[in-house]
Scaffold this motif. Structure first.
Motif, PDB file in Angstrom:
ATOM      1  N   LEU A   1     -17.385  17.613 -11.840  1.00  0.00           N
ATOM      2  CA  LEU A   1     -16.278  17.540 -10.889  1.00  0.00           C
ATOM      3  C   LEU A   1     -16.730  17.032  -9.528  1.00  0.00           C
ATOM      4  N   GLY A   2     -17.979  16.601  -9.420  1.00  0.00           N
ATOM      5  CA  GLY A   2     -18.512  16.171  -8.136  1.00  0.00           C
ATOM      6  C   GLY A   2     -18.846  14.696  -8.124  1.00  0.00           C
ATOM      7  N   ILE A   3     -20.024  14.377  -7.596  1.00  0.00           N
ATOM      8  CA  ILE A   3     -20.466  12.994  -7.475  1.00  0.00           C
ATOM      9  C   ILE A   3     -20.574  12.369  -8.866  1.00  0.00           C
ATOM     10  N   ARG A   4     -20.203  11.080  -8.964  1.00  0.00           N
ATOM     11  CA  ARG A   4     -20.200  10.383 -10.248  1.00  0.00           C
ATOM     12  C   ARG A   4     -21.174   9.211 -10.233  1.00  0.00           C
ATOM     13  N   GLU A   5     -21.531   8.778 -11.429  1.00  0.00           N
ATOM     14  CA  GLU A   5     -22.388   7.601 -11.578  1.00  0.00           C
ATOM     15  C   GLU A   5     -21.703   6.367 -10.974  1.00  0.00           C
ATOM     16  N   PRO A   6     -22.452   5.393 -10.438  1.00  0.00           N
ATOM     17  CA  PRO A   6     -23.922   5.343 -10.435  1.00  0.00           C
ATOM     18  C   PRO A   6     -24.570   6.064  -9.260  1.00  0.00           C
ATOM     19  N   SER A   7     -23.761   6.691  -8.372  1.00  0.00           N
ATOM     20  CA  SER A   7     -24.341   7.464  -7.284  1.00  0.00           C
ATOM     21  C   SER A   7     -25.089   8.662  -7.857  1.00  0.00           C
ATOM     22  N   ALA A   8     -25.895   9.291  -7.025  1.00  0.00           N
ATOM     23  CA  ALA A   8     -26.717  10.396  -7.516  1.00  0.00           C
ATOM     24  C   ALA A   8     -26.681  11.554  -6.543  1.00  0.00           C
TER      25      ALA A   8
ATOM     26  N   MET B   1     -13.101  26.480  -5.431  1.00  0.00           N
ATOM     27  CA  MET B   1     -13.609  25.102  -5.413  1.00  0.00           C
ATOM     28  C   MET B   1     -13.127  24.334  -6.630  1.00  0.00           C
ATOM     29  N   ILE B   2     -13.238  24.958  -7.811  1.00  0.00           N
ATOM     30  CA  ILE B   2     -12.801  24.284  -9.041  1.00  0.00           C
ATOM     31  C   ILE B   2     -11.300  24.011  -9.006  1.00  0.00           C
ATOM     32  N   MET B   3     -10.525  24.963  -8.486  1.00  0.00           N
ATOM     33  CA  MET B   3      -9.074  24.777  -8.421  1.00  0.00           C
ATOM     34  C   MET B   3      -8.710  23.622  -7.483  1.00  0.00           C
ATOM     35  N   LEU B   4      -9.326  23.589  -6.305  1.00  0.00           N
ATOM     36  CA  LEU B   4      -9.025  22.518  -5.356  1.00  0.00           C
ATOM     37  C   LEU B   4      -9.445  21.161  -5.915  1.00  0.00           C
ATOM     38  N   ARG B   5     -10.615  21.121  -6.581  1.00  0.00           N
ATOM     39  CA  ARG B   5     -11.078  19.843  -7.131  1.00  0.00           C
ATOM     40  C   ARG B   5     -10.192  19.390  -8.290  1.00  0.00           C
ATOM     41  N   ALA B   6      -9.701  20.351  -9.097  1.00  0.00           N
ATOM     42  CA  ALA B   6      -8.864  20.007 -10.240  1.00  0.00           C
ATOM     43  C   ALA B   6      -7.503  19.469  -9.802  1.00  0.00           C
ATOM     44  N   MET B   7      -7.060  19.802  -8.592  1.00  0.00           N
ATOM     45  CA  MET B   7      -5.779  19.321  -8.085  1.00  0.00           C
ATOM     46  C   MET B   7      -5.851  17.858  -7.676  1.00  0.00           C
ATOM     47  N   LEU B   8      -7.054  17.297  -7.579  1.00  0.00           N
ATOM     48  CA  LEU B   8      -7.232  15.928  -7.109  1.00  0.00           C
ATOM     49  C   LEU B   8      -7.550  15.009  -8.281  1.00  0.00           C
ATOM     50  N   PRO B   9      -7.285  13.713  -8.166  1.00  0.00           N
ATOM     51  CA  PRO B   9      -7.575  12.771  -9.267  1.00  0.00           C
ATOM     52  C   PRO B   9      -9.054  12.770  -9.637  1.00  0.00           C
ATOM     53  N   LEU B  10      -9.347  12.581 -10.922  1.00  0.00           N
ATOM     54  CA  LEU B  10     -10.722  12.613 -11.407  1.00  0.00           C
ATOM     55  C   LEU B  10     -11.395  11.246 -11.367  1.00  0.00           C
ATOM     56  N   ASP B  11     -10.613  10.184 -11.174  1.00  0.00           N
ATOM     57  CA  ASP B  11     -11.181   8.841 -11.229  1.00  0.00           C
ATOM     58  C   ASP B  11     -11.429   8.254  -9.842  1.00  0.00           C
ATOM     59  N   LEU B  12     -11.668   9.108  -8.861  1.00  0.00           N
ATOM     60  CA  LEU B  12     -11.934   8.631  -7.502  1.00  0.00           C
ATOM     61  C   LEU B  12     -13.353   8.092  -7.397  1.00  0.00           C
ATOM     62  N   PRO B  13     -13.600   7.111  -6.530  1.00  0.00           N
ATOM     63  CA  PRO B  13     -14.973   6.643  -6.311  1.00  0.00           C
ATOM     64  C   PRO B  13     -15.810   7.711  -5.617  1.00  0.00           C
ATOM     65  N   SER B  14     -17.131   7.544  -5.692  1.00  0.00           N
ATOM     66  CA  SER B  14     -18.037   8.574  -5.188  1.00  0.00           C
ATOM     67  C   SER B  14     -17.893   8.800  -3.686  1.00  0.00           C
ATOM     68  N   THR B  15     -17.567   7.745  -2.920  1.00  0.00           N
ATOM     69  CA  THR B  15     -17.423   7.928  -1.481  1.00  0.00           C
ATOM     70  C   THR B  15     -16.270   8.864  -1.149  1.00  0.00           C
ATOM     71  N   GLN B  16     -15.153   8.692  -1.850  1.00  0.00           N
ATOM     72  CA  GLN B  16     -14.012   9.580  -1.618  1.00  0.00           C
ATOM     73  C   GLN B  16     -14.287  10.983  -2.142  1.00  0.00           C
ATOM     74  N   ILE B  17     -14.984  11.066  -3.269  1.00  0.00           N
ATOM     75  CA  ILE B  17     -15.342  12.385  -3.803  1.00  0.00           C
ATOM     76  C   ILE B  17     -16.237  13.129  -2.820  1.00  0.00           C
ATOM     77  N   TYR B  18     -17.153  12.404  -2.177  1.00  0.00           N
ATOM     78  CA  TYR B  18     -18.046  13.023  -1.194  1.00  0.00           C
ATOM     79  C   TYR B  18     -17.236  13.639  -0.054  1.00  0.00           C
ATOM     80  N   ILE B  19     -16.259  12.887   0.466  1.00  0.00           N
ATOM     81  CA  ILE B  19     -15.425  13.404   1.555  1.00  0.00           C
ATOM     82  C   ILE B  19     -14.624  14.622   1.087  1.00  0.00           C
ATOM     83  N   LEU B  20     -14.112  14.553  -0.139  1.00  0.00           N
ATOM     84  CA  LEU B  20     -13.339  15.682  -0.671  1.00  0.00           C
ATOM     85  C   LEU B  20     -14.208  16.922  -0.855  1.00  0.00           C
TER      86      LEU B  20
END
Length: 506
Positions: free
Chosen positions: A447-454, A349-368
């Protein structure tokens, strides 16, 4: 008489129960499973109707209430029983201990003042042109050296409110003197005033004190300020009732219908900026923890359901095709599944998440996150389904379907895969907690959901601080929700496994 009794016929009513009714009857015998199912239904109802159950918008900040504790509900007013209400609250950094603290506040609405000549005057907001009250409070800071107190600073200030302790001191007493001997206070006052008194060591300061004394009453009447010298002999203050079905911020019921009605709240009739009703306290930015937990449940609970559906779709495809067709298809698909299984899940999980950009919005992070959690979960399930398909393929009803000329895809979809449903139902209830914990772990690591989402994991990440654990332990409550959800899914899974066992159907 006896013969009449013997001639009576006893009638028996035969009742045939379907398989579903038998399974439900067996499930009800598992008490922990039934209770856990009820808890999960409540949690998912909270997530579905989050806007209704949240008294505040989860992203609304109130920096005047940083780390505010759960709001104290009062049920008596000046010694008389009354309906539940709250008082305004403010958090602040104490000048003596340099620790964050909080106080309830009095906003007077009526004053009875004894003047210097002995006469009595009554001032009430809204009557006789009285608009507001203000109080001049002298703040005196002192240090104790060689047994004597020395004043080092005197600061007058005007305030529309008045701080008070739980014993509700009268206005004439002010807040009194606050004294401390803490090392932090001594160090700060030694840096600021040590040279004035010729001190060479901070330990020469024996104690530090701050005294606040009520000095002057100021009444705003008909647009003009009037200073009053006298003694407050009685007063009434504003209270803010706690109400069911209160109207406040505008949300959207089921993401569609605009609404401003919420299950509970406080009647802030004069829009007082210090009035906040926190049933589970506030976080660093003064946001309502309960509202954020309810909205976070949408992400933390839905990600398990969606991830499980995608995982089982992949597992049914790979396992079903591999077990039914065999040969090179079986070898290729199962070797790929074994490669996925050989990598530890959390590190994958950490490897797959690290391969993706870190500045994505929470909606895209949720799908990822859904994609990542689904990708690492299908391999093991597909191998189990493959084994079940190999066994089911040898059954007579499958051979009959092939004999009448049904295409392989229809045989697989209609006769083989549906017979794995029992395993999938039980496995789903046991796998969903893993997805919830996976999302919580990634959000906890940033590496998951970001502010301001919760999400529950993100809220726990904000509590990984010694200060928070000791001074604001209510920020750990999302961890309790994770624990309850995970253990409830496991109990429901155990109950379903027992209920689907043919030996338990009777």
């Amino acid at each position: 008489m006896a013969q009449a009794k013997n001639n009576q016929k006893i009638e028996f009513e035969e009742k045939y129960m379907t398989r579903g009714q038998l399974i439900w009857r067996a499930f009800l015998r598992h008490k922990l499973g039934v209770i856990s199912l009820g808890i999960l239904i409540i949690l998912y109802m909270l997530a579905l109707f989050a806007d209704f159950f949240s008294p505040y918008n989860p992203i609304d900040q109130s920096l005047k209430h940083t780390y505010a504790p759960p709001t104290r509900i009062h049920r008596s007013y000046k010694g008389t029983k009354t309906k539940a209400y709250i008082l305004p609250v403010i958090t602040y950094v104490d000048k003596v201990t340099y620790e964050r603290s909080y106080k309830e506040m009095i906003f007077p609405r009526r004053l009875v003042v004894e003047n210097a000549d002995g006469s009595t005057a009554v001032y009430e907001i809204g009557n006789d042109g009285v608009e507001s009250f203000k109080f001049s409070i002298n703040t005196v800071e002192s240090i104790k050296v060689n047994g004597e107190w020395h004043d080092v600073k005197k600061t007058p200030k005007i305030s529309d409110y008045f701080l008070f302790d739980y014993n509700e001191e009268t206005l004439t007493k002010g807040t009194g003197r606050i004294e401390t001997s803490s090392a932090v206070a001594k160090e700060m006052y030694f840096k600021n005033y040590g040279s004035r008194f010729g001190l060479t060591d901070e330990n020469q300061i024996e104690a530090v004190a701050i005294t606040e004394i009520l000095d002057t009453i100021v009444v705003k009447k008909n647009g003009k300020f009037e200073m009053i010298k006298g003694k407050v002999i009685d007063y009434d203050y504003k209270t803010y009732p706690v109400k069911w079905f209160a109207k406040s911020w505008k949300g959207k019921l089921l993401w569609i219908f605009p609404m401003n009605l919420h299950l509970f709240g406080v009647d802030n009739y004069d829009n007082n900026q210090y009035v906040r009703f926190y049933i589970l306290g506030a976080d660093l930015y003064g946001r309502d923890v309960w509202s954020r937990i309810v909205f976070a449940s949408r992400i933390s609970l839905s990600i398990g359901i969606i991830g499980m559906v995608i995982t089982f779709a992949l597992a049914l495809f790979f396992g079903g095709v591999s077990g039914y067709y065999g040969g090179l298809i079986d070898e290729g698909l199962m070797r790929f599944a074994e490669i996925i299984m050989s990598i530890p899940g959390f590190y994958l999980m950490i490897m797959l998440r690290a391969m993706l950009p870190l500045d994505l919005p929470s909606t895209q992070i949720y799908i990822l996150l859904v994609f990542i959690l689904s990708f690492i979960g299908w391999a093991g399930t597909s191998r189990v389904i493959r084994g079940m398909v190999l066994s089911i393929r040898q059954r007579e009803f499958v051979e009959a379907a092939i004999a009448i000329g049904l295409p392989n895809r229809k045989v697989l979809a209609r006769h083989v895969l549906p017979n794995t449903a029992t395993y999938l139902i039980v496995n789903a209830t046991l796998r969903i907690p893993g997805y919830i914990l996976g999302e919580a772990g990634l959000s906890f690591l940033g590496l998951g959901i970001r502010e301001p989402s919760a999400s529950w994991g993100l809220m726990l990440a904000q509590a990984q601080d010694v200060y928070v654990m000791t001074k604001a332990p209510w920020l750990l409550i999302p961890g309790i929700f994770i624990f309850i959800t995970v253990i409830s899914f496991n109990f429901v899974g155990d109950a379903l496994r027992d209920a689907l066992d043919p030996r338990s159907l009777g």
